[in-house]
Motif scaffolding. Structure first.
Motif, PDB file in Angstrom:
ATOM      1  N   ARG A  93       0.829  -1.223   0.000  1.00  0.00           N
ATOM      2  CA  ARG A  93       0.000   0.000   0.000  1.00  0.00           C
ATOM      3  C   ARG A  93       0.855   1.260   0.000  1.00  0.00           C
ATOM      4  NH1 ARG A  93      -4.224   0.335   4.504  1.00  0.00           N
ATOM      5  NH2 ARG A  93      -4.794   2.151   3.251  1.00  0.00           N
ATOM      6  N   ILE A  94       2.135   1.147   0.361  1.00  0.00           N
ATOM      7  CA  ILE A  94       3.028   2.315   0.354  1.00  0.00           C
ATOM      8  C   ILE A  94       3.398   2.612  -1.091  1.00  0.00           C
ATOM      9  CG2 ILE A  94       5.273   3.230   1.060  1.00  0.00           C
ATOM     10  CD1 ILE A  94       5.042   1.356   3.546  1.00  0.00           C
ATOM     11  N   SER A  95       2.936   3.755  -1.583  1.00  0.00           N
ATOM     12  CA  SER A  95       3.237   4.117  -2.970  1.00  0.00           C
ATOM     13  C   SER A  95       4.528   4.925  -3.083  1.00  0.00           C
ATOM     14  CB  SER A  95       2.077   4.905  -3.586  1.00  0.00           C
ATOM     15  OG  SER A  95       1.901   6.141  -2.920  1.00  0.00           O
ATOM     16  N   HIS A  96       4.860   5.694  -2.048  1.00  0.00           N
ATOM     17  CA  HIS A  96       6.083   6.507  -2.069  1.00  0.00           C
ATOM     18  C   HIS A  96       6.586   6.740  -0.652  1.00  0.00           C
ATOM     19  CE1 HIS A  96       4.310   7.645  -5.957  1.00  0.00           C
ATOM     20  NE2 HIS A  96       5.564   7.779  -6.333  1.00  0.00           N
ATOM     21  N   TRP A  97       7.879   6.706  -0.483  1.00  0.00           N
ATOM     22  CA  TRP A  97       8.518   7.177   0.744  1.00  0.00           C
ATOM     23  C   TRP A  97       8.706   8.674   0.576  1.00  0.00           C
ATOM     24  CZ3 TRP A  97       9.791   4.647   5.240  1.00  0.00           C
ATOM     25  CH2 TRP A  97       9.450   3.286   5.245  1.00  0.00           C
ATOM     26  N   VAL A 157       5.279   8.294   4.794  1.00  0.00           N
ATOM     27  CA  VAL A 157       5.059   7.623   3.511  1.00  0.00           C
ATOM     28  C   VAL A 157       3.713   8.029   2.942  1.00  0.00           C
ATOM     29  CG1 VAL A 157       6.503   5.611   4.070  1.00  0.00           C
ATOM     30  CG2 VAL A 157       4.052   5.545   4.582  1.00  0.00           C
ATOM     31  N   ARG A 158       3.587   7.901   1.632  1.00  0.00           N
ATOM     32  CA  ARG A 158       2.303   8.117   0.965  1.00  0.00           C
ATOM     33  C   ARG A 158       1.687   6.739   0.737  1.00  0.00           C
ATOM     34  NH1 ARG A 158      -0.597   8.434  -3.630  1.00  0.00           N
ATOM     35  NH2 ARG A 158      -1.909  10.262  -3.911  1.00  0.00           N
ATOM     36  N   ILE A 159       0.386   6.672   0.987  1.00  0.00           N
ATOM     37  CA  ILE A 159      -0.351   5.415   0.833  1.00  0.00           C
ATOM     38  C   ILE A 159      -1.148   5.500  -0.451  1.00  0.00           C
ATOM     39  CG2 ILE A 159      -2.060   3.909   1.885  1.00  0.00           C
ATOM     40  CD1 ILE A 159      -1.334   5.382   4.566  1.00  0.00           C
TER      41      ILE A 159
END
Length: 161
Positions: A93-97, A157-159
């Protein structure tokens, strides 16, 4: 098994259980705070696969070498990933740090904090790749860290929607 969990398994890495503080210590906050499409991650330290703080403890550039600090930062990434997995249900589910703030328990005169925090960043980049794993970062020296930990790292993080 998710993509990230498969990569962790291929590397022989294990996510530790939730950290239990020493007796008498109360930590009145959550490890991961979900807000919309973001997860704000509290400061984490290095954990052993069984859960307690990983040894050795102490100051990098004093009791610990740069290499030991680097490994502690890598273990800190695993601690953080364990709590993210519990909060999100799936690390995919983590799309970006987004960002990382790395603190190094530094002996006087030690100035290689970025090289220590690379232990965290290198693992994140290895797992998520150069696009999703890329993150803004600070790496600073501290006079002391809780429990004598060599590193403490927090982040965001971006979800994925």
């Amino acid at each position: 098994m998710s993509n990230i969990e498969s990569r962790l398994a291929a590397l022989g890495l294990i996510l530790p259980p939730t950290f239990t503080p020493p007796p008498g210590v109360v930590l009145p906050f959550v490890n991961v705070r979900l807000i919309g499409n973001r997860a704000v991650i509290a400061g984490h330290g290095p954990q052993s696969p069984e859960g307690p703080l990983a040894k050795p403890l102490g100051k990098v550039g004093g009791e610990l070498t740069l290499e030991q600090g680097y490994f502690a930062a890598r273990l800190t990434a695993l601690s953080m990933l364990g709590n993210l997995a519990r909060a999100l249900g799936d690390l995919d589910r983590i799309s970006h740090w987004v960002r990382i703030f790395g603190m190094v328990n530094s002996a006087p005169g030690f100035v290689q904090q970025p090289a220590v925090i690379n232990g965290f960043s290198d693992l994140i980049l290895e797992l998520w790749g150069p696009e999703a794993g890329a993150h803004a970062r600070s790496a600073v020296g501290m006079a002391e860290l809780p429990f004598g930990m060599p590193v403490e790292i927090e982040g965001e993080v971006r979800i994925a929607d």
